[in-house]
Design a protein around this motif. Structure first.
Motif, PDB file in Angstrom:
ATOM      1  N   GLY A   1      22.658  33.239  61.582  1.00  0.00           N
ATOM      2  CA  GLY A   1      22.450  33.720  62.946  1.00  0.00           C
ATOM      3  C   GLY A   1      21.370  32.947  63.668  1.00  0.00           C
ATOM      4  N   MET A   2      20.248  32.696  63.002  1.00  0.00           N
ATOM      5  CA  MET A   2      19.155  31.964  63.637  1.00  0.00           C
ATOM      6  C   MET A   2      19.535  30.512  63.889  1.00  0.00           C
ATOM      7  SD  MET A   2      16.752  34.032  64.323  1.00  0.00           S
ATOM      8  CE  MET A   2      15.600  32.763  64.856  1.00  0.00           C
ATOM      9  N   ALA A   3      20.307  29.907  62.985  1.00  0.00           N
ATOM     10  CA  ALA A   3      20.752  28.523  63.191  1.00  0.00           C
ATOM     11  C   ALA A   3      21.598  28.425  64.455  1.00  0.00           C
ATOM     12  CB  ALA A   3      21.547  28.044  61.976  1.00  0.00           C
TER      13      ALA A   3
ATOM     14  N   GLU B   1      25.440  36.795  67.852  1.00  0.00           N
ATOM     15  CA  GLU B   1      26.089  38.013  67.375  1.00  0.00           C
ATOM     16  C   GLU B   1      27.411  37.701  66.679  1.00  0.00           C
ATOM     17  OE1 GLU B   1      26.704  42.546  69.102  1.00  0.00           O
ATOM     18  OE2 GLU B   1      26.586  40.843  70.479  1.00  0.00           O
ATOM     19  N   ARG B   2      28.163  36.734  67.228  1.00  0.00           N
ATOM     20  CA  ARG B   2      29.426  36.339  66.595  1.00  0.00           C
ATOM     21  C   ARG B   2      29.180  35.721  65.228  1.00  0.00           C
ATOM     22  NH1 ARG B   2      30.825  34.715  71.885  1.00  0.00           N
ATOM     23  NH2 ARG B   2      30.151  32.591  71.410  1.00  0.00           N
ATOM     24  N   LEU B   3      28.175  34.849  65.141  1.00  0.00           N
ATOM     25  CA  LEU B   3      27.880  34.212  63.852  1.00  0.00           C
ATOM     26  C   LEU B   3      27.380  35.215  62.820  1.00  0.00           C
ATOM     27  CD1 LEU B   3      27.926  31.303  62.664  1.00  0.00           C
ATOM     28  CD2 LEU B   3      28.504  31.521  65.070  1.00  0.00           C
ATOM     29  N   LEU B   4      26.626  36.201  63.277  1.00  0.00           N
ATOM     30  CA  LEU B   4      26.183  37.246  62.353  1.00  0.00           C
ATOM     31  C   LEU B   4      27.372  38.018  61.798  1.00  0.00           C
ATOM     32  CD1 LEU B   4      23.041  38.642  64.220  1.00  0.00           C
ATOM     33  CD2 LEU B   4      23.066  37.379  62.067  1.00  0.00           C
ATOM     34  N   GLY B   5      28.359  38.301  62.660  1.00  0.00           N
ATOM     35  CA  GLY B   5      29.566  38.984  62.196  1.00  0.00           C
ATOM     36  C   GLY B   5      30.343  38.155  61.191  1.00  0.00           C
TER      37      GLY B   5
ATOM     38  N   MET C   1      18.438  42.729  64.355  1.00  0.00           N
ATOM     39  CA  MET C   1      18.046  41.337  64.572  1.00  0.00           C
ATOM     40  C   MET C   1      18.499  40.861  65.950  1.00  0.00           C
ATOM     41  SD  MET C   1      19.162  38.027  62.310  1.00  0.00           S
ATOM     42  CE  MET C   1      19.046  36.378  63.007  1.00  0.00           C
ATOM     43  N   THR C   2      19.706  41.228  66.346  1.00  0.00           N
ATOM     44  CA  THR C   2      20.208  40.862  67.673  1.00  0.00           C
ATOM     45  C   THR C   2      19.339  41.465  68.763  1.00  0.00           C
ATOM     46  OG1 THR C   2      22.477  40.752  66.809  1.00  0.00           O
ATOM     47  CG2 THR C   2      22.218  40.920  69.191  1.00  0.00           C
ATOM     48  N   ALA C   3      18.918  42.719  68.569  1.00  0.00           N
ATOM     49  CA  ALA C   3      18.054  43.375  69.555  1.00  0.00           C
ATOM     50  C   ALA C   3      16.715  42.661  69.664  1.00  0.00           C
ATOM     51  CB  ALA C   3      17.848  44.839  69.175  1.00  0.00           C
ATOM     52  N   LEU C   4      16.142  42.221  68.526  1.00  0.00           N
ATOM     53  CA  LEU C   4      14.882  41.482  68.555  1.00  0.00           C
ATOM     54  C   LEU C   4      15.030  40.150  69.283  1.00  0.00           C
ATOM     55  CD1 LEU C   4      13.448  42.055  64.952  1.00  0.00           C
ATOM     56  CD2 LEU C   4      12.569  42.962  67.103  1.00  0.00           C
ATOM     57  N   LEU C   5      16.114  39.444  68.988  1.00  0.00           N
ATOM     58  CA  LEU C   5      16.336  38.164  69.648  1.00  0.00           C
ATOM     59  C   LEU C   5      16.554  38.345  71.150  1.00  0.00           C
ATOM     60  CD1 LEU C   5      18.665  36.363  67.067  1.00  0.00           C
ATOM     61  CD2 LEU C   5      16.294  35.803  67.621  1.00  0.00           C
ATOM     62  N   GLN C   6      17.237  39.423  71.513  1.00  0.00           N
ATOM     63  CA  GLN C   6      17.471  39.691  72.924  1.00  0.00           C
ATOM     64  C   GLN C   6      16.152  39.964  73.645  1.00  0.00           C
ATOM     65  OE1 GLN C   6      20.226  42.861  73.574  1.00  0.00           O
ATOM     66  NE2 GLN C   6      20.620  42.295  75.702  1.00  0.00           N
ATOM     67  N   ALA C   7      15.294  40.771  73.002  1.00  0.00           N
ATOM     68  CA  ALA C   7      13.986  41.053  73.604  1.00  0.00           C
ATOM     69  C   ALA C   7      13.144  39.786  73.695  1.00  0.00           C
ATOM     70  CB  ALA C   7      13.260  42.115  72.781  1.00  0.00           C
ATOM     71  N   GLN C   8      13.218  38.942  72.654  1.00  0.00           N
ATOM     72  CA  GLN C   8      12.469  37.686  72.660  1.00  0.00           C
ATOM     73  C   GLN C   8      12.978  36.751  73.741  1.00  0.00           C
ATOM     74  OE1 GLN C   8      11.582  35.700  68.808  1.00  0.00           O
ATOM     75  NE2 GLN C   8      12.635  33.920  69.667  1.00  0.00           N
TER      76      GLN C   8
ATOM     77  N   ARG D   1      23.741  45.934  55.973  1.00  0.00           N
ATOM     78  CA  ARG D   1      23.648  44.596  56.535  1.00  0.00           C
ATOM     79  C   ARG D   1      24.064  44.567  57.997  1.00  0.00           C
ATOM     80  NH1 ARG D   1      26.153  40.953  51.508  1.00  0.00           N
ATOM     81  NH2 ARG D   1      24.315  41.143  50.139  1.00  0.00           N
ATOM     82  N   ALA D   2      25.076  45.357  58.354  1.00  0.00           N
ATOM     83  CA  ALA D   2      25.505  45.420  59.755  1.00  0.00           C
ATOM     84  C   ALA D   2      24.403  46.007  60.627  1.00  0.00           C
ATOM     85  CB  ALA D   2      26.780  46.250  59.866  1.00  0.00           C
ATOM     86  N   LEU D   3      23.696  47.021  60.112  1.00  0.00           N
ATOM     87  CA  LEU D   3      22.575  47.592  60.858  1.00  0.00           C
ATOM     88  C   LEU D   3      21.466  46.563  61.040  1.00  0.00           C
ATOM     89  CD1 LEU D   3      21.200  50.025  62.158  1.00  0.00           C
ATOM     90  CD2 LEU D   3      20.382  50.688  59.871  1.00  0.00           C
ATOM     91  N   PHE D   4      21.197  45.786  59.988  1.00  0.00           N
ATOM     92  CA  PHE D   4      20.190  44.723  60.098  1.00  0.00           C
ATOM     93  C   PHE D   4      20.601  43.705  61.151  1.00  0.00           C
ATOM     94  CE2 PHE D   4      18.961  40.398  58.976  1.00  0.00           C
ATOM     95  CZ  PHE D   4      17.586  40.506  58.929  1.00  0.00           C
ATOM     96  N   ALA D   5      21.879  43.336  61.193  1.00  0.00           N
ATOM     97  CA  ALA D   5      22.349  42.362  62.177  1.00  0.00           C
ATOM     98  C   ALA D   5      22.160  42.883  63.597  1.00  0.00           C
ATOM     99  CB  ALA D   5      23.820  42.031  61.926  1.00  0.00           C
ATOM    100  N   GLU D   6      22.415  44.181  63.793  1.00  0.00           N
ATOM    101  CA  GLU D   6      22.209  44.766  65.122  1.00  0.00           C
ATOM    102  C   GLU D   6      20.724  44.763  65.500  1.00  0.00           C
ATOM    103  OE1 GLU D   6      23.923  48.626  65.087  1.00  0.00           O
ATOM    104  OE2 GLU D   6      25.985  47.912  64.839  1.00  0.00           O
TER     105      GLU D   6
END
Length: 232
Positions: A90-92, A112-116, A216-223, A209-214
Motif C-alpha cells: 500500500g505504501m509503495a 486502497e485498491r492495492l491494499l485490497g 491505514m487508509t484513514a491515516l494516509l487520507q488525513a496525512q 487485516r481488513a480493519l488495519f487496511a481501513e
C-alpha cells in the motif's frame, strides 16, 4: 467355535486377506489421511505465525513510528508477509502516485485498491491446503463406501460356492468390507473438522487485516489532507 471366529476376525488378518481392490482402496484412504494430517500441521504453523506476525507489526505500527520509517524497514525485509507485506504494498503505491503528482483522491483510491489486492493475495497464500482438506473430507467416505460395496459383492459371490452358510462364513467377508468404510470415515472426519476450524480462523485473520487496511487508509487520507493544506 467362538475363539476361532474371534481369531478369524482380527483386523490385521482381514486387511491382509482382503481383495486387491479393497486393499488398494484402504491404501488410498490411509495415504489421504496422512496427507490431511500433514496439511493440518502445516496450517497450524502458518496460522500461528500469521497471528503472531500481525500482532507484532500492529504494535510497531501504533507505537508512533513514522510511516516512512516503517516503509523503509519493510523494504529491507525480504521475508515480509502478512500485515507488513500488505502495508508495504500500500505504501509503495502511495509513494508512487505521490511522485507522479497525482491528486489526493487518486492517491487514496490507488492505495486502497492495492491494499485490497494485497489482502486477497496474502489470504490466498495463507489458506493454501484448505481446498485439499475439503476434498478429502467430502470424497474419502465415498471411496470407503466403494471399497465396502466391492468387498460385500465379493463376499456374496464367495458364499454362492458354499453349501451351508453360517455366521463363521459370512462375518469375515462383511467385516473385511466394512473396514474400508471405517478407514474412509477416519480420514474424512479430521479433515472436515480441520477445514471448518481453519476457515473460521482465516476469516478472523482477514477481518483483522481488513480493519488495519481501513485504518491505514484513514491515516494516509488525513496525512494527505494535512500536506495539501500546508502547501496552500
Amino acid at each position: 467355535m467362538a475363539t476361532q471366529l474371534q481369531s478369524s476376525l482380527h483386523i490385521s488378518d482381514l486387511i491382509l486377506q482382503a481383495s486387491p481392490i479393497v486393499q488398494l482402496v484402504m491404501l488410498i484412504l490411509v495415504l489421504a489421511s496422512l496427507f490431511s494430517w500433514y496439511i493440518i500441521a502445516k496450517l497450524h504453523l502458518s496460522y500461528k505465525k500469521a497471528r503472531q506476525g500481525d500482532e507484532h507489526f500492529q504494535k510497531i505500527f501504533w507505537s508512533g513510528a513514522a510511516l516512512s520509517t516503517l516503509y523503509n524497514n519493510a523494504q529491507l525485509n525480504s521475508k515480509r508477509d502478512g500485515l507488513e507485506d500488505i502495508f508495504y504494498q500500500g505504501m509503495a503505491e502511495y509513494y508512487k502516485l505521490d511522485n507522479a503528482h497525482a491528486t489526493a483522491s487518486a492517491k487514496i483510491n490507488g492505495t486502497e485498491r492495492l491494499l485490497g489486492v494485497g489482502l486477497s493475495r496474502d489470504q490466498g497464500r495463507l489458506e493454501q491446503g484448505l481446498s485439499a482438506l475439503a476434498s478429502i473430507g467430502s470424497v474419502a467416505p465415498y471411496i470407503g463406501l466403494f471399497g465396502t460395496v466391492w468387498g460385500i459383492m465379493n463376499a456374496f459371490i464367495g458364499l454362492a460356492q458354499v453349501e451351508q452358510v453360517t455366521l463363521a462364513t459370512v462375518a469375515p467377508g462383511i467385516a473385511e468390507a466394512l473396514i474400508a468404510t471405517a478407514i474412509g470415515l477416519f480420514a474424512a472426519i479430521p479433515a472436515v473438522l480441520a477445514f471448518n476450524h481453519y476457515t473460521a480462523k482465516g476469516e478472523q485473520i482477514y477481518a483483522g487485516r481488513a480493519l488495519f487496511a481501513e485504518e491505514m487508509t484513514a491515516l494516509l487520507q488525513a496525512q494527505t489532507v494535512s500536506q495539501t493544506q500546508d502547501v496552500k
